[in-house]
Write an enzyme that holds these catalytic residues in place. Structure first.
Site, PDB file in Angstrom:
ATOM      1  CB  THR A 190      52.231  29.609 -47.016  1.00 26.30           C
ATOM      2  OG1 THR A 190      51.251  28.879 -46.291  1.00 26.30           O
ATOM      3  CG2 THR A 190      53.430  28.705 -47.216  1.00 26.30           C
ATOM      4  NE  ARG A 218      44.352  22.969 -42.684  1.00 26.99           N
ATOM      5  CZ  ARG A 218      45.158  23.704 -43.442  1.00 26.99           C
ATOM      6  NH1 ARG A 218      46.216  24.272 -42.913  1.00 26.99           N
ATOM      7  NH2 ARG A 218      44.909  23.877 -44.718  1.00 26.99           N
ATOM      8  CG  ASP A 221      49.907  22.945 -48.984  1.00 31.70           C
ATOM      9  OD1 ASP A 221      49.338  23.611 -48.098  1.00 31.70           O
ATOM     10  OD2 ASP A 221      50.519  23.462 -49.936  1.00 31.70           O
ATOM     11  CB  THR A 240      51.305  29.840 -50.912  1.00 31.18           C
ATOM     12  OG1 THR A 240      50.302  30.537 -50.148  1.00 31.18           O
ATOM     13  CG2 THR A 240      51.514  30.575 -52.211  1.00 31.18           C
ATOM     14  N   GLY A 241      48.461  28.172 -50.720  1.00 32.16           N
ATOM     15  CA  GLY A 241      47.063  28.177 -51.139  1.00 32.16           C
ATOM     16  C   GLY A 241      46.222  27.272 -50.263  1.00 32.16           C
ATOM     17  CB  THR A 242      42.837  25.914 -50.804  1.00 26.84           C
ATOM     18  OG1 THR A 242      43.135  25.664 -52.184  1.00 26.84           O
ATOM     19  CG2 THR A 242      42.051  27.209 -50.729  1.00 26.84           C
ATOM     20  N   GLY A 243      45.388  24.444 -48.700  1.00 25.70           N
ATOM     21  CA  GLY A 243      46.249  23.291 -48.456  1.00 25.70           C
ATOM     22  C   GLY A 243      45.636  21.946 -48.782  1.00 25.70           C
TER      23      GLY A 243
HETATM   24  N1  ASP Z   1      48.843  26.162 -47.750  1.00 28.20           N
HETATM   25  C1  ASP Z   1      48.755  26.644 -46.404  1.00 28.20           C
HETATM   26  C2  ASP Z   1      47.960  25.691 -45.573  1.00 28.20           C
HETATM   27  O1  ASP Z   1      46.986  25.174 -46.071  1.00 28.20           O
HETATM   28  C3  ASP Z   1      48.113  27.970 -46.287  1.00 28.20           C
HETATM   29  C4  ASP Z   1      48.514  28.982 -47.250  1.00 28.20           C
HETATM   30  O2  ASP Z   1      49.376  28.772 -48.095  1.00 28.20           O
HETATM   31  O3  ASP Z   1      47.953  30.059 -47.148  1.00 28.20           O
HETATM   32  O4  ASP Z   1      48.252  25.514 -44.418  1.00 28.20           O
END
Ligand code: ASP
Length: 322
Positions: A190, A218, A221, A240-243
């Site tokens: 992200t 889908r 976040d 950024t991460g597991t949304g």
């Molecule tokens: N947070 C982002 C999402 O879940 C993905 C990411 O940051 O890699 O869409």
């Protein structure tokens, strides 16, 4: 002017150190430096934090190395669905778009929502129609294509899993090592920016293609104010991460809430969210944050996070690993 600063990220959970080579690392670092310099110039010229973060994220969307705009990952249907948000801490105005498929720069659409609409979040065709009516550039879906993402998607499909960003290289390395093809600690991507301008005003912006092979519709976040993006007069945060975990933790706002209500420093509030609260619900990733004094925090609980910061009159600093 002392506090004026910009920080950016290009996703947490990078290509693993093992799968990264020197040339690739230089490519990422150069891209981050270029974006930070652009943000620095805006702030040095007296531009607002809002303008600096919007332009930084637009440039990151234009760069095919990152999972936003061109270079976005694919859905399970082989399509692209992009999300973005922007928030102005000085006015608490915010704009966001979700699941857009034909806007060149989702962050500009989010900015248009902030400026020209009484609403905060538009999704799908309505978001595209709104942006088009504002004169923003529409592109055919093929615009987002990159060979690397398509390959990553094909591998994810073959493994029938939901795969986060940057895994293609990791998968190759793992397979060669005889490991499972899907890494449960898989990687994310992200882009985002946060800034504090010469007046001490704050802003944040976040943009993403989401996670590889995600189900159509889908939403993570990134476009949700308070979850993946937030700014007020205390701090500005982009995640950024597991949304799904960042949504459940209301991660971006939680950093600010801990500062406001518990008196924590920016560093400590950001650390608690990323190193304690998110891991407690298996949340993986990181965030970037600035406060109105110009302090910067860039914590992550993954192997790396593409990141950097630059003060108006200081050097540009970029890093990938811990
Ligand atoms: N947070 C982002 C999402 O879940 C993905 C990411 O940051 O890699 O869409």
């Amino acid at each position: 002017m002392k506090q004026a600063v910009i920080a950016i990220h290009g996703g947490a959970g990078t290509i693993t150190r093992a799968a990264m080579d020197a040339a690739r690392e230089r490519e990422y670092s150069a891209a981050l430096e270029h974006v930070l310099q652009a943000g620095q110039r805006i702030l040095a010229g007296g531009g607002s934090a809002l303008d600096a973060v919007t332009e930084a994220v637009r440039l990151l969307e234009e760069c095919p190395l990152f999972n936003a705009g061109k270079g976005a990952v694919l859905t399970r249907a082989g399509t692209y669905e992009l999300d973005a948000a922007v928030m102005d801490g000085a006015t608490l105005r915010a704009g966001a778009v979700a699941c857009v498929q034909r806007l060149r720069n989702p962050v500009l659409a989010a900015r248009a929502v902030l400026e020209h609409s009484e609403h905060v979040l538009f999704a799908g065709e309505g978001a595209e129609a709104f942006a088009a009516a504002q004169g923003l550039e529409c592109v055919p879906p093929g615009f987002y294509y990159t060979a690397a993402r398509t390959e990553q998607w094909q591998r994810a499909r073959a493994a029938a899993g939901m795969l986060l960003d940057h895994d293609a290289a990791t998968l190759v390395a793992q397979e060669q090592a005889g490991a499972e093809p899907i890494d449960p600690d898989s990687k994310f991507g992200t882009v985002g920016a946060v800034a504090c301008d010469r007046h001490g005003n704050l802003a944040a912006a976040t943009s993403t293609g989401g996670v590889t092979n995600k189900l159509v519709g889908r939403v993570g976040d990134s476009p949700l104010i308070g979850a993946g993006c937030y700014a007020d007069d205390v701090a500005a945060v982009s995640c950024t991460g597991t949304g799904e975990m960042f949504i459940r933790a209301v991660a971006a706002h939680d950093v600010v809430a801990q500062m406001r209500y518990a008196g924590l420093s920016l560093q400590e509030a950001a650390r608690r969210v990323v190193m304690e609260k998110l891991p407690a619900i298996r949340g993986r990733g990181g965030l970037i944050a600035v406060d109105r004094a110009g302090n910067v925090a860039l914590p992550f609980n993954t192997e790396g996070m593409y990141r950097g910061s630059a003060r108006v009159d200081g050097p540009v600093e970029v890093s990938i690993y811990g």
